[in-house]
Motif scaffolding. Structure first.
Motif, PDB file in Angstrom:
ATOM      1  N   UNK A  58       7.110   5.542  18.674  1.00 11.15           N
ATOM      2  CA  UNK A  58       6.697   6.427  19.751  1.00 11.15           C
ATOM      3  C   UNK A  58       5.285   6.910  19.466  1.00 11.15           C
ATOM      4  N   UNK A  59       4.375   6.568  20.356  1.00  8.40           N
ATOM      5  CA  UNK A  59       3.012   7.089  20.255  1.00  8.40           C
ATOM      6  C   UNK A  59       3.002   8.458  20.914  1.00  8.40           C
ATOM      7  N   UNK A  60       2.446   9.429  20.204  1.00  8.82           N
ATOM      8  CA  UNK A  60       2.369  10.799  20.693  1.00  8.82           C
ATOM      9  C   UNK A  60       0.899  11.189  20.732  1.00  8.82           C
ATOM     10  N   UNK A  61       0.429  11.616  21.894  1.00 11.72           N
ATOM     11  CA  UNK A  61      -0.966  12.043  22.014  1.00 11.72           C
ATOM     12  C   UNK A  61      -1.021  13.402  22.707  1.00 11.72           C
ATOM     13  N   UNK A  62      -1.487  14.402  21.965  1.00  6.37           N
ATOM     14  CA  UNK A  62      -1.719  15.727  22.531  1.00  6.37           C
ATOM     15  C   UNK A  62      -3.171  15.781  22.987  1.00  6.37           C
ATOM     16  N   UNK A  63      -3.401  16.433  24.104  1.00  2.27           N
ATOM     17  CA  UNK A  63      -4.755  16.587  24.634  1.00  2.27           C
ATOM     18  C   UNK A  63      -4.775  17.877  25.435  1.00  2.27           C
ATOM     19  N   UNK A  64      -5.931  18.230  25.929  1.00  2.00           N
ATOM     20  CA  UNK A  64      -5.975  19.388  26.802  1.00  2.00           C
ATOM     21  C   UNK A  64      -7.220  20.215  26.632  1.00  2.00           C
ATOM     22  N   UNK A  65      -7.208  21.328  27.339  1.00  2.00           N
ATOM     23  CA  UNK A  65      -8.351  22.221  27.297  1.00  2.00           C
ATOM     24  C   UNK A  65      -7.874  23.657  27.480  1.00  2.00           C
ATOM     25  N   UNK A  66      -8.736  24.571  27.067  1.00  2.00           N
ATOM     26  CA  UNK A  66      -8.471  26.004  27.176  1.00  2.00           C
ATOM     27  C   UNK A  66      -9.726  26.644  27.739  1.00  2.00           C
TER      28      UNK A  66
END
Length: 196
Positions: A58-66
């Motif tokens: 399982x490839x897990x990629x967290x991303x995002x912005x604040x």
């Protein structure tokens, strides 16, 4: 049993985190358990963290912005836009015509266990995404936005490290129990087949 790949992109823009899930398959060939095992080792996804091929991953990629809201004396978290991308990689076997029932049953047992294992990796990632988002949203204001951003980055790193530990602990536990778990599942599948 399986592998995990985790990455995080950081940026600087409140709504719930978004999750994107997909499943991809790799072909496994063979007509005996030995051939299937050899092909799993040849064709399974290569996981950089272990340097080995696995029967699933399982490839897990967290991303995002604040984003931040500044007042005359403080800065606080404004909105969070965290994202989680999950790609479950599973084996797919198209059994040749002349494969015995035992091989089919053992394969089904193994395939079901691989799918269950990878779904649990996804569930762990979702749990830590929610925890990280909550922690970021609930941070106390800082004196300025530079300090606030540094605090967000610090919390993000801490939660990503905790997520990684949770995934490794899960794999370690699964590794210790794999033989017993597969044996129980095989017995259940044999009983179900006999009942039909």
């Amino acid at each position: 049993m399986a592998g995990l790949v985790t990455t995080l992109g950081t940026g600087v823009v409140a709504h719930a985190a978004s999750i994107k899930e997909r499943t991809s398959y790799f072909a496994v060939r063979g007509s005996t358990l030995e051939e299937l095992d050899a092909d799993l080792q040849r064709a399974g996804p290569l996981v950089a963290a272990t340097g080995a091929r696995h029967p699933g991953a399982t490839e897990v990629r967290f991303d995002g912005s604040v984003s931040y809201r500044e007042t005359s004396s403080t800065c606080r978290v404004g909105k969070t836009d965290l994202r989680l991308d999950l790609n479950m990689m599973l084996p797919r076997w198209k059994a040749p015509r002349r494969v015995d029932a035992e091989t089919r049953l053992v394969w089904k047992t193994l395939e079901d266990d691989i799918r269950r294992h990878e779904k649990q990796h996804s569930a762990i990632a979702k749990t830590w995404l929610k925890k990280m988002e909550s922690a970021i949203r609930n941070l106390r204001p800082e004196r300025d936005c530079s300090a606030m951003e540094a605090r967000v980055n610090q919390v993000t790193k801490r939660y990503l490290a905790a997520h990684e530990r949770a995934q490794l602990e899960f794999d370690a536990k699964e590794g210790r129990e794999v033989n017993r778990r597969l044996q129980r599942a095989l017995v259940r599948n044999l009983e179900a087949m006999a009942a039909r």
